[in-house]
Write an enzyme that holds these catalytic residues in place. Structure first.
Site, PDB file in Angstrom:
ATOM      1  N   GLU A 212       0.970  -1.649  -0.379  1.00  0.00           N
ATOM      2  CA  GLU A 212       0.256  -0.154  -0.486  1.00  0.00           C
ATOM      3  C   GLU A 212       0.891   1.010  -0.122  1.00  0.00           C
ATOM      4  O   GLU A 212       1.520   1.443   1.515  1.00  0.00           O
ATOM      5  CB  GLU A 212      -0.947  -0.203   1.449  1.00  0.00           C
ATOM      6  CG  GLU A 212      -2.128  -1.216   1.173  1.00  0.00           C
ATOM      7  CD  GLU A 212      -3.310  -0.945   0.389  1.00  0.00           C
ATOM      8  OE1 GLU A 212      -3.227   0.040  -0.109  1.00  0.00           O
ATOM      9  OE2 GLU A 212      -3.965  -2.058  -0.041  1.00  0.00           O
ATOM     10  N   CYS A 246      -2.085   9.977   2.741  1.00  0.00           N
ATOM     11  CA  CYS A 246      -1.791   9.116   2.006  1.00  0.00           C
ATOM     12  C   CYS A 246      -2.902   9.323   0.206  1.00  0.00           C
ATOM     13  O   CYS A 246      -2.215   9.699  -1.433  1.00  0.00           O
ATOM     14  CB  CYS A 246      -1.668   7.337   1.563  1.00  0.00           C
ATOM     15  SG  CYS A 246      -3.010   7.010   2.113  1.00  0.00           S
TER      16      CYS A 246
HETATM   17  P1  NAD Z   1       8.498   4.688   5.128  1.00  0.00           P
HETATM   18  O1  NAD Z   1       8.253   3.872   3.455  1.00  0.00           O
HETATM   19  O2  NAD Z   1       8.932   5.157   5.415  1.00  0.00           O
HETATM   20  O3  NAD Z   1       7.897   4.237   6.208  1.00  0.00           O
HETATM   21  C1  NAD Z   1       6.761   2.071   6.421  1.00  0.00           C
HETATM   22  C2  NAD Z   1       7.686   1.771   7.548  1.00  0.00           C
HETATM   23  O4  NAD Z   1       8.630   0.703   6.469  1.00  0.00           O
HETATM   24  C3  NAD Z   1       7.878   1.856   8.199  1.00  0.00           C
HETATM   25  O5  NAD Z   1       7.749   1.243   9.651  1.00  0.00           O
HETATM   26  C4  NAD Z   1       9.812   2.189   7.992  1.00  0.00           C
HETATM   27  O6  NAD Z   1      10.317   1.702   9.791  1.00  0.00           O
HETATM   28  C5  NAD Z   1       9.722   0.882   7.216  1.00  0.00           C
HETATM   29  N1  NAD Z   1      11.208   1.120   6.989  1.00  0.00           N
HETATM   30  C6  NAD Z   1      11.823   2.231   6.498  1.00  0.00           C
HETATM   31  N2  NAD Z   1      12.427   2.785   5.843  1.00  0.00           N
HETATM   32  C7  NAD Z   1      12.719   1.083   5.582  1.00  0.00           C
HETATM   33  C8  NAD Z   1      14.546   0.351   4.840  1.00  0.00           C
HETATM   34  N3  NAD Z   1      15.106   1.030   4.225  1.00  0.00           N
HETATM   35  N4  NAD Z   1      14.256  -1.031   4.969  1.00  0.00           N
HETATM   36  C9  NAD Z   1      12.708  -2.231   5.378  1.00  0.00           C
HETATM   37  N5  NAD Z   1      12.303  -1.045   6.215  1.00  0.00           N
HETATM   38  C10 NAD Z   1      12.057   0.029   6.333  1.00  0.00           C
HETATM   39  O7  NAD Z   1       6.718   5.651   4.652  1.00  0.00           O
HETATM   40  P2  NAD Z   1       6.451   6.235   5.970  1.00  0.00           P
HETATM   41  O8  NAD Z   1       7.153   7.278   5.884  1.00  0.00           O
HETATM   42  O9  NAD Z   1       6.329   6.160   7.431  1.00  0.00           O
HETATM   43  O10 NAD Z   1       5.237   6.628   5.278  1.00  0.00           O
HETATM   44  C11 NAD Z   1       4.958   7.590   4.403  1.00  0.00           C
HETATM   45  C12 NAD Z   1       4.583   6.728   2.634  1.00  0.00           C
HETATM   46  O11 NAD Z   1       3.171   6.517   3.199  1.00  0.00           O
HETATM   47  C13 NAD Z   1       4.126   7.988   1.478  1.00  0.00           C
HETATM   48  O12 NAD Z   1       4.870   7.710   0.374  1.00  0.00           O
HETATM   49  C14 NAD Z   1       2.723   7.712   1.512  1.00  0.00           C
HETATM   50  O13 NAD Z   1       2.160   7.921   0.261  1.00  0.00           O
HETATM   51  C15 NAD Z   1       2.369   6.117   1.828  1.00  0.00           C
HETATM   52  N6  NAD Z   1       1.508   5.751   2.948  1.00  0.00           N
HETATM   53  C16 NAD Z   1       0.777   5.071   1.565  1.00  0.00           C
HETATM   54  C17 NAD Z   1      -0.823   4.437   2.695  1.00  0.00           C
HETATM   55  C18 NAD Z   1      -2.022   3.486   1.784  1.00  0.00           C
HETATM   56  O14 NAD Z   1      -2.629   3.356   2.349  1.00  0.00           O
HETATM   57  N7  NAD Z   1      -1.774   3.798   0.330  1.00  0.00           N
HETATM   58  C19 NAD Z   1      -1.137   5.022   3.474  1.00  0.00           C
HETATM   59  C20 NAD Z   1      -0.183   5.616   4.173  1.00  0.00           C
HETATM   60  C21 NAD Z   1       0.956   6.352   3.798  1.00  0.00           C
END
Ligand code: NAD
Length: 458
Positions: A212, A246
């Site tokens: 997602e 998002c």
């Molecule tokens: P992110 O990708 O930075 O982090 C998400 C998760 O991934 C966290 O739990 C984090 O600990 C983990 N993570 C981060 N970097 C990692 C790596 N290098 N390796 C493994 N795991 C890692 O996302 P965010 O900044 O927390 O959220 C914002 C993004 O999420 C935006 O792009 C938004 O559009 C998207 N989003 C999508 C939805 C949806 O339902 N489609 C909902 C909310 C947010």
């Protein structure tokens, strides 16, 4: 959390699954009922944590976090029994005499990775669907919203057997280690950049994934739209959680002829909904951290500012802001995760559609129009995850609709029955009766057998 502790958690879950391979649906209902009760009991802690992490008001927290999760739990409690029954399907005559059915089975151990922007809802909603389908869950909430993650960990340990549901707190290091392990399903919500890492890691174990992710969700307003209602609904969807949503409209694409009127109405709605000084409004959320505050503030310049634009470093708040923009601007090169709304104009709707289609496929799309022709043109010709006609973001609150993107904005979907299906593998079973055994498939073949086979398979 250290690697040894994570391995112990995984081991506990494997043992639990060995002893309870198909967790009885009644036990799933009991677990979800207890979760419902404990969320209500701990709602004060949840409100406090969201206030600390994002300055969310109680009303916004209930509407967009707690209420959504309770609603999903209620839906699942009501439907688990029927969803868990084998589903009979028709059997071709060539298979006479037999019965065919799809048998819903849990995948097993699910890893759920969640982000910080709706840190309670986006961790718990997929978890509820996974539990409803009979899986065990290891949940890794975001390190960037630490207060909510702590409350989630307390809620889970108060509610579930560790073999059934457990949390791993931590950031990139813990998440990377988790992704090295062999899970039966991975459900990830977050950025497209990390989604790619998750998918590559999952491929090493042939683990199915739901991703997602996000993107730039357009909001099209044509000359036939009810402008004042459009402005009201756009301001709601864009500035909820200060734009850190998002599915928020990322930018407005409006007909040149109605731009002035639309801007006037947007300004009026911002003041009506957030007051003349949103930064002082205690119910207006802040940016999650300084990094996000800086990343958003830099897009506001004297040249492009239409309305708003005030920032406050101490509270990390940015006013709801309208910008004049073009597709060449920097603000149009990234997903905007803040209260900044660029406005771009078009001369005719085909031009708008062509532009949307030249960018990657968005998670959501909104069209404000009274023209069926224009509505249909946009819905038929643009590809996107989901959206609304004459509203914003509310499509995610309908349990009978799946929620997900496509390509860079996501793979797979959840919510309601689609959420149950996401976490379910349907075994295809043919139950063949023994009183009759049609001979034509067996060797030695002859002309008559060939005739029969051709009769059945055509
Ligand atoms: P992110 O990708 O930075 O982090 C998400 C998760 O991934 C966290 O739990 C984090 O600990 C983990 N993570 C981060 N970097 C990692 C790596 N290098 N390796 C493994 N795991 C890692 O996302 P965010 O900044 O927390 O959220 C914002 C993004 O999420 C935006 O792009 C938004 O559009 C998207 N989003 C999508 C939805 C949806 O339902 N489609 C909902 C909310 C947010």
């Amino acid at each position: 959390m250290d690697n040894q502790s994570i391995l112990e958690k995984i081991d506990t879950q494997r043992k639990f699954l060995d002893e309870n391979p198909m967790l009885d649906y009644k036990k799933r209902i009991d677990a979800l009922k207890l979760l419902y009760k404990n969320i209500k009991l701990m709602s004060g802690d949840i409100y406090d944590a969201l206030k600390k992490d994002l300055n969310k008001s109680e009303t916004e927290t209930y509407m967009a976090e707690i209420g959504m999760v309770l609603n999903e739990i209620s839906y699942m409690i009501k439907h688990i029994r029927s969803f868990s029954r084998p589903q009979r399907v028709a059997t071709p005559l060539a298979q006479f005499h037999s019965k065919s059915y799809k048998m819903p089975c849990a995948y097993g151990m699910v890893l759920i990775i969640s982000p910080w922007n709706y840190p309670f809802m986006l961790a718990l909603e997929p978890m509820v669907d996974a539990i409803a389908a009979g899986n065990s869950v290891i949940l890794k909430p975001s390190e960037i919203s630490p207060n909510v993650s702590d409350v989630i960990a307390k809620l889970i340990s108060k509610t579930f057997d560790k073999g059934h549901v457990d949390t791993v707190l931590g950031g990139v290091e813990e998440c990377t280690f988790l992704l090295d392990q062999d899970f039966d399903y991975i459900f990830y919500t977050g950025s497209t950049r990390v989604g790619e890492i998750v998918m590559k890691k999952a491929a090493e174990h042939f683990t199915p994934v739901t991703l997602e992710m996000g993107g730039k969700s357009p909001c099209v307003v044509d000359e036939t739209a009810n402008i004042s209602l459009a402005a009201k609904r756009i301001v709601f969807g864009k500035f909820l959680n200060a734009g850190q949503t998002c599915v928020a409209p990322d930018y407005i694409l409006c007909d040149k002829k109605i731009k002035d009127k639309l801007v006037e109405e947007l300004e009026r709605q911002i003041v009506l909904q957030y007051s003349v000084d949103p930064i002082k409004n205690d119910a207006y959320p802040k940016m999650i951290n300084k990094k996000q505050f800086d990343a958003m503030s830099k897009f506001i310049t004297d040249e492009n500012l239409i309305f708003g634009g005030k920032i406050d470093e101490e509270s990390l708040k940015i006013e709801p802001t309208l910008l004049n923009s073009t597709f060449d601007d920097d603000v149009m090169k990234i997903e905007i995760f803040g209260p900044i709304l660029p406005i771009i104009t078009f001369d005719d709707i085909d031009e708008a559609i062509a532009k949307i289609n030249s960018l990657s496929k968005p998670l959501a799309l909104y069209i404000f129009s009274s023209s069926k022709t224009n509505q249909n043109k946009v819905l038929n010709r643009c590809q996107f995850g989901g959206g609304c006609i004459n509203d914003t973001i509310i499509h995610i609150a309908t349990p009978n609709l799946g929620f997900g993107g496509l390509k860079q904005s996501g793979i797979g979907a959840y919510h309601g029955k689609i959420g149950f299906d996401t976490f379910t593998h349907y075994k295809s079973i043919v139950d063949k009766k023994t009183w009759l055994d049609l001979p034509m498939r067996y060797q030695p073949y002859n002309k008559f057998k060939q005739f029969l086979i051709k009769m059945f398979l055509r």
